[in-house]
Design a protein around this motif. Sequence first.
Motif, PDB file in Angstrom:
ATOM      1  N   UNK A 130      21.035  -9.366  28.536  1.00 37.04           N
ATOM      2  CA  UNK A 130      19.743  -9.792  29.077  1.00 37.04           C
ATOM      3  C   UNK A 130      18.742  -8.658  28.943  1.00 37.04           C
ATOM      4  N   UNK A 131      17.717  -8.860  28.134  1.00 34.31           N
ATOM      5  CA  UNK A 131      16.701  -7.837  27.914  1.00 34.31           C
ATOM      6  C   UNK A 131      15.328  -8.467  28.109  1.00 34.31           C
ATOM      7  N   UNK A 132      14.542  -7.884  28.989  1.00 31.65           N
ATOM      8  CA  UNK A 132      13.214  -8.403  29.278  1.00 31.65           C
ATOM      9  C   UNK A 132      12.163  -7.627  28.485  1.00 31.65           C
ATOM     10  N   UNK A 133      11.117  -8.330  28.114  1.00 29.92           N
ATOM     11  CA  UNK A 133       9.992  -7.708  27.424  1.00 29.92           C
ATOM     12  C   UNK A 133       8.704  -8.397  27.877  1.00 29.92           C
ATOM     13  N   UNK A 134       7.571  -7.726  27.804  1.00 28.10           N
ATOM     14  CA  UNK A 134       6.305  -8.322  28.254  1.00 28.10           C
ATOM     15  C   UNK A 134       5.964  -9.582  27.458  1.00 28.10           C
ATOM     16  N   UNK A 135       5.587 -10.615  28.138  1.00 31.23           N
ATOM     17  CA  UNK A 135       5.248 -11.870  27.472  1.00 31.23           C
ATOM     18  C   UNK A 135       4.082 -11.677  26.509  1.00 31.23           C
ATOM     19  N   UNK A 136       4.262 -12.167  25.285  1.00 26.11           N
ATOM     20  CA  UNK A 136       3.221 -12.061  24.278  1.00 26.11           C
ATOM     21  C   UNK A 136       3.202 -10.745  23.543  1.00 26.11           C
ATOM     22  N   UNK A 137       4.099  -9.831  23.899  1.00 25.84           N
ATOM     23  CA  UNK A 137       4.162  -8.518  23.253  1.00 25.84           C
ATOM     24  C   UNK A 137       5.126  -8.604  22.071  1.00 25.84           C
TER      25      UNK A 137
END
Length: 245
Positions: A28-35
């Motif tokens: 599970x890896x999160x990243x800024x939406x739209x980035x």
Amino acid sequence: MASLDDELKSHFIRATDELEWVPLSLTLIEYPQGDILGKLLALISLTPFVILTGFMTLILFRRDLHTIAFFSGVILNEFVNLILKHTIREARPLKRDGIYNEYGMPSTHAQFMWFFTTYAILFICIRLHHNSNSTISERFWRIIIVAACIIVAVLVSYGRIYLQYHSTSQVLCGVLVGVTLGVAWFLITHTILTPLFPLIVSWRVSEYLLLRDTTLIPNVLWFEYTNIRTEVRARSRKLVSMKSQ
């Protein structure tokens, strides 16, 4: 009877509500939406899992002792990282819900990638250097592999900082530990374990497990290709001879 069933259901619901569910968020890896860059770095950060899958596949189908030794070093590297994390106990720069490990010093991804990269570079530059008859194309591909390992390791390390899973110091610490362990494990494998491979493959259990030592073969893929081609031609000629009789 109905009241008993309702009571059991009510008890089950209460017990379920009281349970604390913990996610196993290994991938599970999160990243800024739209980035777009963040998404790309998040995908690249999955590289360690791709490498581990490759190790398991190679060990299962090739049974080469050096691959097994390399993989053993990877496991040792992960074990050292786990000990360091729970000894230093430094928090990550950004607190997230459901993260696999709350501690961030040193970075697991950075340590893994630089251990793998360091070992791979030493293997290519030292273990494969004895083949003086290597062609220009082989040397070219070695340079490409070395460059690719370094680039991916840098991107994974940078991605951990960019996505705020680790601070710069945590990543640099992971790089330092990974490189150090990579050099140490390669020296152990090259000077201590490799001379023992001929003895290990002679054991009955090694024969049963189909373990092999390909240390003295410069190009394993070409060796297997030529041997399989020769064997197929020999069997083909034998089959034709049997049919003609």
